[in-house]
Write a protein that holds these residues in place. Structure first.
Motif, PDB file in Angstrom:
ATOM      1  N   ILE A 155       0.877  -1.214   0.178  1.00 19.64           N
ATOM      2  CA  ILE A 155       0.146  -0.134   0.074  1.00 19.64           C
ATOM      3  C   ILE A 155       0.894   1.234  -0.117  1.00 19.64           C
ATOM      4  O   ILE A 155       1.807   1.355   0.890  1.00 19.64           O
ATOM      5  N   MET A 156       0.858   2.250  -1.045  1.00 22.86           N
ATOM      6  CA  MET A 156       1.732   3.199  -0.975  1.00 22.86           C
ATOM      7  C   MET A 156       0.802   4.561  -1.412  1.00 22.86           C
ATOM      8  O   MET A 156      -0.447   4.604  -1.986  1.00 22.86           O
ATOM      9  N   ASP A 157       1.174   5.685  -0.504  1.00 19.97           N
ATOM     10  CA  ASP A 157       0.261   6.837  -0.429  1.00 19.97           C
ATOM     11  C   ASP A 157       1.301   7.933  -1.240  1.00 19.97           C
ATOM     12  O   ASP A 157       2.392   8.247  -0.898  1.00 19.97           O
ATOM     13  N   GLU A 158       1.009   8.192  -2.572  1.00 23.80           N
ATOM     14  CA  GLU A 158       1.947   9.220  -3.268  1.00 23.80           C
ATOM     15  C   GLU A 158       3.280   8.773  -3.412  1.00 23.80           C
ATOM     16  O   GLU A 158       4.315   9.427  -2.910  1.00 23.80           O
ATOM     17  N   PRO A 159       3.848   7.437  -3.871  1.00 20.81           N
ATOM     18  CA  PRO A 159       5.139   6.872  -3.823  1.00 20.81           C
ATOM     19  C   PRO A 159       6.061   7.673  -4.617  1.00 20.81           C
ATOM     20  O   PRO A 159       7.257   7.404  -4.322  1.00 20.81           O
ATOM     21  N   PHE A 160       5.602   8.264  -5.772  1.00 19.41           N
ATOM     22  CA  PHE A 160       6.553   9.035  -6.524  1.00 19.41           C
ATOM     23  C   PHE A 160       7.086  10.386  -6.330  1.00 19.41           C
ATOM     24  O   PHE A 160       8.011  10.732  -7.136  1.00 19.41           O
ATOM     25  N   PRO A 165      13.890  10.535 -11.966  1.00 18.19           N
ATOM     26  CA  PRO A 165      13.098   9.657 -13.093  1.00 18.19           C
ATOM     27  C   PRO A 165      13.591   8.121 -13.256  1.00 18.19           C
ATOM     28  O   PRO A 165      12.834   7.503 -13.246  1.00 18.19           O
ATOM     29  N   LYS A 166      14.933   8.024 -12.759  1.00 14.69           N
ATOM     30  CA  LYS A 166      15.365   6.646 -12.742  1.00 14.69           C
ATOM     31  C   LYS A 166      14.880   5.982 -11.736  1.00 14.69           C
ATOM     32  O   LYS A 166      14.392   4.804 -11.944  1.00 14.69           O
ATOM     33  N   ALA A 167      14.909   6.348 -10.485  1.00 14.90           N
ATOM     34  CA  ALA A 167      14.219   5.809  -9.428  1.00 14.90           C
ATOM     35  C   ALA A 167      12.617   5.515  -9.696  1.00 14.90           C
ATOM     36  O   ALA A 167      12.415   4.562  -9.010  1.00 14.90           O
ATOM     37  N   ALA A 168      11.988   6.395 -10.199  1.00 11.85           N
ATOM     38  CA  ALA A 168      10.741   6.357 -10.484  1.00 11.85           C
ATOM     39  C   ALA A 168      10.417   5.070 -11.390  1.00 11.85           C
ATOM     40  O   ALA A 168       9.521   4.476 -11.194  1.00 11.85           O
ATOM     41  N   HIS A 169      11.280   5.002 -12.344  1.00 12.30           N
ATOM     42  CA  HIS A 169      11.203   3.773 -13.345  1.00 12.30           C
ATOM     43  C   HIS A 169      11.582   2.592 -12.708  1.00 12.30           C
ATOM     44  O   HIS A 169      10.873   1.293 -12.877  1.00 12.30           O
TER      45      HIS A 169
END
Length: 234
Positions: A155-160, A165-169
């Motif tokens: 369960i994640m709340d606004e994880p990005f 950009p690399k970590a988000a990918h």
């Protein structure tokens, strides 16, 4: 994997969540969207056992979060919108603390910490106090801590927020890997493009009430998800 039935949460006379019903199946990435104050965070905190709720039931893999919260919490991981880490600890100390809580064996935790720290390129920082970390580094540490016990539901709340950009990918790939192994993801975000490209299903909540849900294609139809969301918000 996750079944929310008739969930209602009140703050005084105000219903933050009003008779919400959702079913997140194994193998699915489920996006949860809505304006600020719509009830997303209240729902997520109820799911993970942080908030008590007034009506309804929440089941994790068939187990009631009310009746057996400890068993449920062993199966899940939660990343809040603002990770509340123990900043007096080093990164290593914090990850070992989380591993102790979930009784992760020594060899398994060592391998997972090393692999994930290398993946997110923060291994060298793990020996430093968390108080010295940037917001992005704290977010990466929170993600690693969530994955460390191999949960079935994340369960994640606004994880990005705060991720480069690399970590988000990388996070997107990790989310899909969890689901490919039979797990499930339920997360909120304001980044509608991510939901449209990544999610198998999506739910839109407004003023505590579920206004639309289904597969991403069903919800957006011939329009973009952004267009559908803005139309429903009017």
């Amino acid at each position: 994997m996750l079944k929310i039935e008739n969930l209602t949460k009140k703050y005084g006379e105000i219903k933050a969540v009003d008779n919400l019903n959702l079913h997140i199946q194994k193998g699915a990435i489920y996006g949860f969207i809505g304006h600020n104050g719509a009830g997303k965070t209240t729902t997520l905190k109820s799911v993970v056992g942080i908030l008590n709720f007034d009506e309804g039931e929440i089941y994790i893999d068939g187990i009631s979060i009310k009746d057996d919260p400890m068993t449920c919490k062993k199966k899940i991981a939660y990343i809040p919108d603002n990770p509340d880490l123990y900043e007096f600890m080093t990164g290593f100390q914090y990850l070992n603390f989380v591993s102790d809580v979930f009784e992760v064996e020594t060899d398994a935790r060592k391998e997972r910490i090393e692999n994930l720290a290398n993946t997110f390129e923060i291994k060298d920082a793990l020996s430093q106090p968390i108080t010295t970390y940037s917001h992005g580094m704290k977010q990466k540490l929170a993600i690693i801590s969530a994955w460390i016990h191999d949960p079935q539901l994340i369960i994640m709340d606004e994880p990005f927020v705060g991720l480069d950009p690399k970590a988000a990918h990388i996070l997107k790939e990790m989310m899909r890997e969890i689901c490919d192994k039979g797990g499930a993801i339920f997360f909120s975000t304001h980044v509608l493009e991510v939901v449209e490209k990544l999610c198998d299903k999506v739910a839109i909540i407004k003023n505590g009430i579920l206004v639309k849900s289904g597969t991403t294609d069903e919800v957006k139809g011939d329009d973009s998800l952004e267009e559908v969301f803005l139309e429903l918000e009017q």
